[in-house]
Structures are given as C-alpha cells and as structure tokens.
Design an enzyme around this catalytic site. Structure first.
Site, short mmCIF file in Angstrom:
data_model
loop_
_atom_site.label_atom_id
_atom_site.label_comp_id
_atom_site.label_asym_id
_atom_site.label_seq_id
_atom_site.Cartn_x
_atom_site.Cartn_y
_atom_site.Cartn_z
N SER A 1 -0.53 4.75 -1.47
CA SER A 1 -0.88 5.92 -0.38
C SER A 1 -0.34 6.90 -1.11
O SER A 1 -1.06 8.51 -0.76
CB SER A 1 -0.58 5.47 0.94
OG SER A 1 0.94 5.82 0.95
N GLY B 1 0.79 -1.28 0.01
CA GLY B 1 -0.02 -0.03 0.08
C GLY B 1 0.84 1.22 -0.06
O GLY B 1 0.23 2.42 -0.12
N TYR B 2 2.23 1.22 0.20
CA TYR B 2 2.83 2.33 0.24
C TYR B 2 2.64 3.41 -0.77
O TYR B 2 2.49 4.48 -0.96
CB TYR B 2 4.27 2.24 0.54
CG TYR B 2 5.30 3.23 0.87
CD1 TYR B 2 5.04 3.72 2.14
CD2 TYR B 2 5.97 3.80 -0.06
CE1 TYR B 2 5.76 4.81 2.51
CE2 TYR B 2 6.60 5.18 0.56
CZ TYR B 2 6.77 5.47 1.66
OH TYR B 2 7.26 6.64 2.27
N SER B 3 3.07 2.65 -2.18
CA SER B 3 2.76 3.61 -3.45
C SER B 3 1.51 3.99 -3.59
O SER B 3 1.27 5.02 -4.05
CB SER B 3 3.38 2.70 -4.79
OG SER B 3 5.04 2.54 -4.49
#
Length: 245
Positions: A179, A175-177
């Site tokens: 977000s 989910g980092y990218s």
C-alpha cells in the site's frame, strides 16, 4: 574567513526570504479535508489546522471519534463518517465536502488513514488479508482522491499523502508495504498530471510516533490466529520453533 561568514549569512537570509514567500496567506475560508482523524496523526493535524484558521473537514471512522474531535475544536471544524473500504461511504463524504466548500473548491486533501495489516510471512496469508489493508490505504485513497479532484482543481489546491516510512522497508509479508509503495507511485504520477491545473501533490514520509506504535500483544494475537488457521503442510514446513522465535 570573513567572506565565508558573510556568504553564510547572505545564504541564510535568502533561504528565509524564499521560505517565507512560500507561506500560505489568508488561511480563513480555505477548506482542508483530512482522512483518518479519529486518533494519532490525523487527529493532531485536524486540531492544529483548525487553530491556524483553516476550515477543517475531518473524516472519522467512528461517530465517537468525530464527537471527541468536535468537543475540543472550534465550531468551524466539521466531521464526517468515512469508511474508505466502502464506495458508498466515500460518495457520501464527497457530497458532504462539496456542500461545505459551497463552490469555493477544496484547498487541501490530506490522506492519512491506514488499514489493518496482519504481520506475518506471505504464505501464512490469504487474499482477504491483503484486501483488509489495500482496500483502505491504497484503493480507498485513490477513489476519494479521484472524486475530489474537480474540487481541488477549482481551488488550485494540493494533495498531501502521508506515508509511514516503515512501510517502505519491505521486511514482512502482507499488504502494508504494498500500500505504501502504491501510494508513492500514485502520488508521483498524479503530481506530474496535475501540474497543468495548478494542483500540487506532495508525499510526507513520516517516521515512528510514540502514539502510533502497535502494541506487541496485538501483533502476537494476529500471529497466533494466522498460525492456528494454517494447513498442516505449511505449519510443518516452518515448525513450532520458527513460530515461537
């Protein structure tokens, strides 16, 4: 050559005049709310704005983080506990900010907090791994921004969303990218809509900071935990060699 030199000097003077005209004057009494102030970038920004004379309201995830920040700042700096994954915590923080601004409105909202993001191939992950980062870095950011918009509109303030540029390079699952791209889209839309109210919305895409680099041991620990919980079918499809490399 002389004409070119004179033109360059004139351009530089015009640049400095325009830049100086954009400086914020009368900093005292202007409230700025910053999330993610326990450590690193948010912590440094809170201290710097405090020294500049702003009324800083720093949101920390832990009581310890808030105490340490208050111990090295002026008495005007206030802290509040905030868990961006918890709507009740967000509501309490908004009430605190509303009381502190005392009808003046909010001059600035700086969103900086990041959720914990496992680094691994997408099919090693479960939906809760996506929630662990999206609930904080995207949905939490959106929720607190929405609830503080009335205060920002009252002061004709500004929203500044800090985006780690490495998150804009989609080289790993999770989910980092998601977000970071979501923050960009939310900010761009909000900027257009808030122009009518005199509220500015900015994105600061910052690069790597030495203090912010995740320890490789932590990454390896996450990978090992995810690898060990995989069903045999997925683990066999990758193979032990892939995991080691």
């Amino acid at each position: 050559l002389h004409i070119a030199i004179l033109a360059s000097i004139l351009s530089l003077i015009i640049y400095w005049l325009i830049r100086d005209s954009q400086r914020v004057r009368n900093l005292h009494g202007k409230h700025v709310f910053i999330t993610g102030c326990d450590t690193r970038l948010g912590n440094s920004l809170a201290k710097w704005l405090d020294k500049r004379g702003f009324c800083v309201i720093a949101a920390c995830a832990t009581e310890k983080g808030g105490q340490e920040l208050r111990s090295c700042s002026s008495l005007s700096l206030k802290t509040v506990n905030l868990n961006l994954a918890d709507s009740n915590s967000i509501a309490r923080a908004v009430v605190f900010v509303t009381k502190e601004t005392a009808g003046k409105g909010l001059f600035g909202l700086v969103s900086n907090a990041e959720g914990i993001a496992p680094v691994a191939p997408t099919d090693w992950l479960r939906i809760e791994d996506f929630h662990s980062v999206l609930d904080v870095s995207l949905l939490g950011l959106i929720e607190i921004t929405l609830k503080l918009l009335p205060l920002l509109k009252k002061a004709e303030g500004r929203v500044v969303n800090l985006v780690n540029a490495k998150g804009l390079m989609a080289f790993v699952g999770g989910g980092y990218s998601l977000s970071k791209w979501g923050m960009e889209a939310f900010s761009d839309t909000l900027r257009i809509e808030m122009q009518h109210f005199g509220v500015k919305v900015s994105i600061v895409e910052h690069a790597f900071f030495k203090a912010g680099v995740v320890n490789s041991d932590v990454i390896e620990k996450y990978l090992l935990r995810l690898w060990n919980r995989l069903i045999p079918e997925i683990r066999d499809s990758y193979g032990e060699k892939y995991f080691v490399e």
